[in-house]
Design an enzyme around this catalytic site. Sequence first.
Site, PDB file in Angstrom:
ATOM      1  CB  THR A   1       3.690   7.740   2.622  1.00  0.00           C
ATOM      2  OG1 THR A   1       4.352   7.079   1.536  1.00  0.00           O
ATOM      3  CG2 THR A   1       3.806   6.888   3.870  1.00  0.00           C
ATOM      4  CB  SER A   2       0.989   8.471   6.410  1.00  0.00           C
ATOM      5  OG  SER A   2       0.364   8.688   7.637  1.00  0.00           O
ATOM      6  CB  SER A   3      -0.733  13.118   6.166  1.00  0.00           C
ATOM      7  OG  SER A   3      -1.508  14.267   5.955  1.00  0.00           O
TER       8      SER A   3
END
Length: 365
Positions: A208-210
């Site tokens: 998720t995300s990074s």
Amino acid sequence: MFKLAAAFTSLIALAAAQTVAEWGQCGGIGWTGGTVCVAGTSCNVINAYYSQCLPGAASAPPPPPTTTVSSPGGGSTVTGSAPTGLSSIPASTLTQFNNFGTNPNNVAMYVYKPKKVLSSPPLIVASHYCQGTAQAYFQGSKFASLAETYGYVVIFPSSPHSGTCWDVSSDETLTHNGGSDSLSIANAARFAVSNWGVDPNRVFAVGTSSGAMMTSVLAGAYPDVFKAGIVDSGVAFGCFAVPGQPEDSWNSQCAEGQLILTGAQWAAKVTAAFPGFTGTRPKMQVWHGTADTTLYPQNFFEEIKQWTTVFGYPASPVSNVTESYLPGGYSNSTFGPNFQAILAQGVGHTVPLFEQQYLQFLGIA
Ligand SMILES: *[C@@H]1O[C@H](CO)[C@@H](O)[C@H](O)[C@H]1NC(C)=O
Ligand SMILES: *[C@@H]1O[C@H](CO)[C@@H](O)[C@H](O)[C@H]1NC(C)=O
């Protein structure tokens, strides 16, 4: 200072006055938009970073994975040397392991083994978001509890960097066996194959995300290790590159969706990461929200250009449909058997996890 405070106060007042549409974001760490949901919907906590206006009355925040899972904060985390076989890993406990190979930045590595493990189990490597940890992603996702149902093994890496983003920007991390965080994670997966009997054809990355950006990095630079990647609110492989700068640099041009390349240019970055590679590329599934103001939604379309070119698929989806098990406003575009892209209308950063759908894509469920 006072002016700033006043500006913040009026911003908050303004935000509170905005009504959030169905499926829109209504809260979470760093959220400055509206918090009042449109009539007929209510604000539900999905995770610490994301609350969403869902139809009907508010439900309680999601429960911790399962009662059989020991709390990682509860002193049950075992720290020790590398398990030499799956049997040496305690069941249903998030357990740190070391000595899994070259680990340039000292990425902390945790494994979750369910009570019943398949023989030759699949492995899911689940990478957390900035400000997150292995423990937070373990507790805030169903990857561990679903392992109890399906018998796979999970590795949760934990970023060593301040702010706990992943290095998705350096030459080292973007190069096969080049070093930095991606090498540590690839080495942990290799270790799991060699020492725990994990099926080398079922080693998968999600994030998720990074951690989504790291998943793109792993898929691009280690296609020999990872057979599939699921990217929740990330960017194309190489988009965050900031050569010559410290590892784990922020790339606002990419984040704001201003790095626009052709499919061929994006695909060339993937090829350059591991020039000798001639095998099958990992299948990819990418998810993104149209209201994402951290990693702008243009990144979704850049990912599509990249992976359709890598796979030699047409630039437009062969099908683009709503799915009964996804919220309204989600469209699932299929470009070919190995690439799907799900766009979530009105959803911010990040798209909530749909673990059961991921497991289907990975052929586990
Ligand atoms: C799929 O359809 C939706 C709804 O019309 C649209 O917003 C989205 O951009 C389409 N996705 C792709 C990848 O073309
Ligand atoms: C998207 O559609 C494909 C093809 O029908 C399907 O295999 C896949 O499960 C769908 N993905 C999601 C997340 O719904």
